[in-house]
Design an enzyme around this catalytic site. Structure first.
Site, short mmCIF file in Angstrom:
data_model
loop_
_atom_site.label_atom_id
_atom_site.label_comp_id
_atom_site.label_asym_id
_atom_site.label_seq_id
_atom_site.Cartn_x
_atom_site.Cartn_y
_atom_site.Cartn_z
N ASP A 1 -45.98 -56.33 -0.15
CA ASP A 1 -47.35 -56.76 0.19
C ASP A 1 -47.77 -57.94 -0.68
OD1 ASP A 1 -47.64 -54.65 2.08
OD2 ASP A 1 -47.99 -53.27 0.43
N HIS B 1 -49.84 -48.57 1.10
CA HIS B 1 -48.91 -49.43 1.84
C HIS B 1 -48.88 -49.08 3.32
CE1 HIS B 1 -45.58 -52.05 2.68
NE2 HIS B 1 -44.88 -51.04 3.18
N1 LIG Z 1 -42.05 -49.95 0.95
C1 LIG Z 1 -41.95 -50.97 1.78
O1 LIG Z 1 -42.62 -51.99 1.59
C2 LIG Z 1 -40.99 -50.93 2.93
C3 LIG Z 1 -40.42 -49.76 3.32
N2 LIG Z 1 -39.53 -49.72 4.36
C4 LIG Z 1 -38.96 -48.41 4.70
O2 LIG Z 1 -37.65 -48.30 4.15
C5 LIG Z 1 -36.90 -47.32 4.89
C6 LIG Z 1 -35.50 -47.82 5.20
O3 LIG Z 1 -35.55 -48.91 6.09
P1 LIG Z 1 -34.19 -49.62 6.60
O4 LIG Z 1 -33.27 -49.87 5.47
O5 LIG Z 1 -34.60 -50.74 7.46
O6 LIG Z 1 -33.58 -48.45 7.51
P2 LIG Z 1 -32.05 -48.25 7.96
O7 LIG Z 1 -32.04 -47.24 9.03
O8 LIG Z 1 -31.41 -49.56 8.21
O9 LIG Z 1 -31.37 -47.65 6.65
C7 LIG Z 1 -31.68 -46.39 6.14
C8 LIG Z 1 -30.47 -45.82 5.47
O10 LIG Z 1 -30.83 -44.55 4.94
C9 LIG Z 1 -29.71 -43.70 5.12
N3 LIG Z 1 -30.11 -42.31 5.03
C10 LIG Z 1 -30.72 -41.53 5.95
N4 LIG Z 1 -30.87 -40.28 5.45
C11 LIG Z 1 -30.38 -40.29 4.20
C12 LIG Z 1 -30.25 -39.31 3.19
N5 LIG Z 1 -30.67 -38.06 3.36
N6 LIG Z 1 -29.68 -39.69 2.04
C13 LIG Z 1 -29.24 -40.95 1.86
N7 LIG Z 1 -29.32 -41.91 2.77
C14 LIG Z 1 -29.89 -41.58 3.93
C15 LIG Z 1 -29.15 -44.10 6.48
O11 LIG Z 1 -27.80 -43.64 6.65
C16 LIG Z 1 -29.27 -45.60 6.40
O12 LIG Z 1 -28.10 -46.19 5.85
C17 LIG Z 1 -37.76 -47.01 6.11
O13 LIG Z 1 -38.44 -45.80 5.93
C18 LIG Z 1 -38.74 -48.17 6.17
O14 LIG Z 1 -39.92 -47.85 6.83
C19 LIG Z 1 -39.17 -50.86 5.02
C20 LIG Z 1 -39.71 -52.07 4.65
C21 LIG Z 1 -40.69 -52.19 3.62
O1 LIG Z 2 -43.68 -52.26 8.55
C1 LIG Z 2 -42.81 -51.40 8.28
O2 LIG Z 2 -42.64 -50.35 8.92
C2 LIG Z 2 -41.95 -51.64 7.09
C3 LIG Z 2 -42.82 -51.94 5.94
O3 LIG Z 2 -43.32 -51.05 5.29
C4 LIG Z 2 -43.21 -53.33 5.73
O4 LIG Z 2 -42.58 -54.26 6.26
O5 LIG Z 2 -44.19 -53.54 5.00
#
Ligand SMILES: NC(=O)C1=CN([C@@H]2O[C@H](COP(=O)(O)OP(=O)(O)OC[C@H]3O[C@@H](n4cnc5c(N)ncnc54)[C@H](O)[C@@H]3O)[C@@H](O)[C@H]2O)C=CC1
Ligand SMILES: O=C([O-])CC(=O)C(=O)O
Length: 318
Positions: free
Chosen positions: A151, A178
């Site tokens: 953010d 967030h």
């Molecule tokens: N805090 C923030 O600002 C942001 C948060 N996110 C969040 O981050 C998370 C991940 O997003 P992406 O990497 O794009 O998803 P993705 O689906 O590409 O990767 C997630 C990974 O987690 C693994 N996974 C699932 N269950 C698991 C477990 N029990 N133990 C270990 N690994 C496990 C999957 O196998 C996969 O490799 C989502 O919840 C998304 O909303 C995304 C962007 C920004």
């Molecule tokens: O928008 C989403 O779901 C992933 C996220 O948290 C971000 O990009 O800030």
């Protein structure tokens, strides 16, 4: 030894985040864990980069203990991302259980580690991890962080673009939580002035920056590369403060806080030290009327998101 464990390291965020962490020379061991077996290949790939961190891959439950033992920082990007039309809260059903499982293991195998939680919905997953640590009798609120750095990078980018200034020298605090209305950019503290229309448009874009990426990726996920950059910045700050013993390291991050009465968790500027959050700053004193309104709009949603996380852990363990 400075071991950083990434849980969910094979994912869209996990892979580029691990790449950036491999480039951080303060890290001596990088433990990559995922339920997806390709994580072992990701670790082999990164291990050929000539930086100090020794990279190891761990796949599946049986290897989680080894991934976590001795970790100084545990970064958690495990969980499903949004598709168009979903809110971050829609991810709770699946991601709450994933974060609970991983936090339970961290509480057992590395109870003193700093936890940096990326998995959404952050407003609820941080309380989930905290409740798990409380139940295990190892809770230290200074060590559990919700990563909201994206953010701030968005706010700095959008303000820099508008004002034609160097975005790396732009600093906009973003407080609250967030998701949508809980994201509160403090544009009045950016050193710039804005028209009402600029302020409205910037606020909307910062609050819904995540949706912009979800829409552009059109069903294939949400922000991964910018999140990896933001996550690596947050981990670098934690390392600077705890290993490098640098003073004055600050990040906005979602932590247990008394900044807003009635909300147990809130993001404000937090000073980082050797033991984690050393000083949690209050809400900036001179919020303008627009920001006051944003704060009031954020409170009920944050309250509900926090309660949902707390209730989840209590319900599962009762
Ligand atoms: N805090 C923030 O600002 C942001 C948060 N996110 C969040 O981050 C998370 C991940 O997003 P992406 O990497 O794009 O998803 P993705 O689906 O590409 O990767 C997630 C990974 O987690 C693994 N996974 C699932 N269950 C698991 C477990 N029990 N133990 C270990 N690994 C496990 C999957 O196998 C996969 O490799 C989502 O919840 C998304 O909303 C995304 C962007 C920004
Ligand atoms: O928008 C989403 O779901 C992933 C996220 O948290 C971000 O990009 O800030």
């Amino acid at each position: 030894m400075v071991k950083v464990a990434v849980l969910g390291a094979a994912g869209g965020i996990g892979q580029p985040l691990s790449l950036l962490l491999k480039g951080n020379t303060a890290v001596t061991e990088l433990a990559l864990y995922d339920v997806a077996p390709i994580v072992v290949g990701v670790a082999a790939d990164l291990s050929h980069i000539n930086t100090p961190a020794k990279v190891t891959g761990y796949k599946g439950d049986d290897e989680l203990e080894r991934a976590l033992t001795g970790a100084h920082i545990v970064v958690i990007p495990a969980g499903i991302p949004r598709k168009p039309g979903m809110t971050r809260d829609d991810l709770f059903k699946i991601n709450a259980g994933i974060v609970k499982t991983l936090a339970t293991a961290a509480a057992k195998y590395c109870p003193k580690a700093f936890l940096a939680i990326i998995s959404n919905p952050v407003n609820s997953t941080v309380p989930i991890a905290a409740e798990v640590f409380k139940a295990a009798g190892v809770h230290d609120p200074k060590r559990i962080f919700g990563v909201t750095t994206l953010d701030i990078t968005r706010a700095n980018t959008f303000v820099g673009e508008l004002k034609k200034t160097d975005p790396t020298a732009t600093s906009v605090p973003v407080i609250g939580g967030h998701s949508g209305v809980t994201i509160i950019p403090i544009l009045s503290a950016s050193g710039h002035t804005f028209t009402d229309a600029e302020r409205e448009a910037l606020t909307q874009r910062i609050q819904y920056g995540g949706d912009e990426v979800v829409k552009a990726k059109d069903g294939a996920g949400s922000a991964t590369l910018s999140m990896a950059y933001a996550g690596a910045r947050f981990v670098a700050s934690l390392l600077d403060a705890s290993v490098g013993k640098k003073t004055g390291v600050k990040e906005c991050t979602y932590v247990q806080s008394t900044a807003v009465e009635g909300l147990e968790y809130f993001s404000t500027v937090v000073e980082l030290g050797p033991d984690g959050a050393s000083k949690i700053h209050p809400i900036p004193a001179n919020l303008d009327a627009h920001e006051q309104k944003l704060l009031q709009a954020a409170i009920p949603e944050l309250k509900a998101n926090i309660q949902k996380g707390v209730d989840f852990v209590k319900a599962v363990s009762s």
